[in-house]
Design a protein around this motif. Sequence first.
Motif, PDB file in Angstrom:
ATOM      1  N   ILE A 168       0.841  -1.208   0.000  1.00 30.61           N
ATOM      2  CA  ILE A 168       0.000   0.000   0.000  1.00 30.61           C
ATOM      3  C   ILE A 168       0.874   1.254   0.000  1.00 30.61           C
ATOM      4  O   ILE A 168       0.633   2.195  -0.762  1.00 30.61           O
ATOM      5  N   LYS A 169       1.909   1.271   0.840  1.00 31.43           N
ATOM      6  CA  LYS A 169       2.786   2.445   0.911  1.00 31.43           C
ATOM      7  C   LYS A 169       3.525   2.673  -0.406  1.00 31.43           C
ATOM      8  O   LYS A 169       3.650   3.814  -0.861  1.00 31.43           O
ATOM      9  N   ASN A 187       2.629   1.588  -3.487  1.00 30.88           N
ATOM     10  CA  ASN A 187       1.669   1.949  -4.528  1.00 30.88           C
ATOM     11  C   ASN A 187       1.221   3.403  -4.365  1.00 30.88           C
ATOM     12  O   ASN A 187       1.127   4.150  -5.341  1.00 30.88           O
ATOM     13  N   THR A 188       0.976   3.805  -3.119  1.00 31.09           N
ATOM     14  CA  THR A 188       0.560   5.178  -2.841  1.00 31.09           C
ATOM     15  C   THR A 188       1.659   6.170  -3.220  1.00 31.09           C
ATOM     16  O   THR A 188       1.381   7.208  -3.829  1.00 31.09           O
ATOM     17  N   ARG A 246       1.675   6.530  -6.946  1.00 35.79           N
ATOM     18  CA  ARG A 246       0.475   7.219  -7.427  1.00 35.79           C
ATOM     19  C   ARG A 246       0.535   8.713  -7.105  1.00 35.79           C
ATOM     20  O   ARG A 246       0.056   9.532  -7.884  1.00 35.79           O
ATOM     21  N   GLU A 247       1.139   9.061  -5.979  1.00 34.77           N
ATOM     22  CA  GLU A 247       1.302  10.477  -5.632  1.00 34.77           C
ATOM     23  C   GLU A 247       2.221  11.198  -6.616  1.00 34.77           C
ATOM     24  O   GLU A 247       2.142  12.421  -6.756  1.00 34.77           O
ATOM     25  N   SER A 305      -3.140  -0.876  -9.871  1.00 39.47           N
ATOM     26  CA  SER A 305      -3.831   0.419  -9.910  1.00 39.47           C
ATOM     27  C   SER A 305      -4.896   0.430 -11.006  1.00 39.47           C
ATOM     28  O   SER A 305      -4.809  -0.312 -11.989  1.00 39.47           O
TER      29      SER A 305
END
Length: 180
Positions: free
Chosen positions: A50-51, A53-54, A57-58, A80
């Motif tokens: 999650i970290k 991928n986030t 994405r950011e 995603s």
Amino acid sequence: MGFPRAFLIQCILAVQALSVAQADSGDRDISDTVYRPSLISLDTALDIAIKANTACREEGFQPTTTVIDSMGQIKVQLHSDHAFPHTIQTSYRKALTAASRRTATSQIVDNNEHESDLVHTFNAIGLTTMGGGVPIYQKGVIIGGIGIAGAPGENENNKGFDEICAEQAIRSIKSLSTTE
């Protein structure tokens, strides 16, 4: 119809041999005979995925992030919404390569310049030399790997965005590292 005499004698001898072997190894710890791999937990794998991928994405990317255990089994895979289909397999191959080779995939070609067929060999066995795969260590022991695909390009220091996101996620957990 009974068992042949020779068969019964062999069975008795086998049982006796086992009894002797067990008596001889009575003081031996089972850890000497059983291999127990160190595997990343599902909760930790999910947290890292999650970290990572986030973080990607950011930065405007749509990655697929795969976290595997040290035996190469997928623990978590996040795809995603707008990630390309090929990133599923690519992220897995990056994670597998990093865990099995115990180094970041971006370092493999640089460390093996003398092996001109390395890229072809890796491809043939399901590994990759593309950057974006990072091993996951805990207390100096490999527990898994992470692979990110779908964050192309490099920063001003020539470090791939896939790898940056992976390392950032691993380092966010105090007990983990990307090297031994």
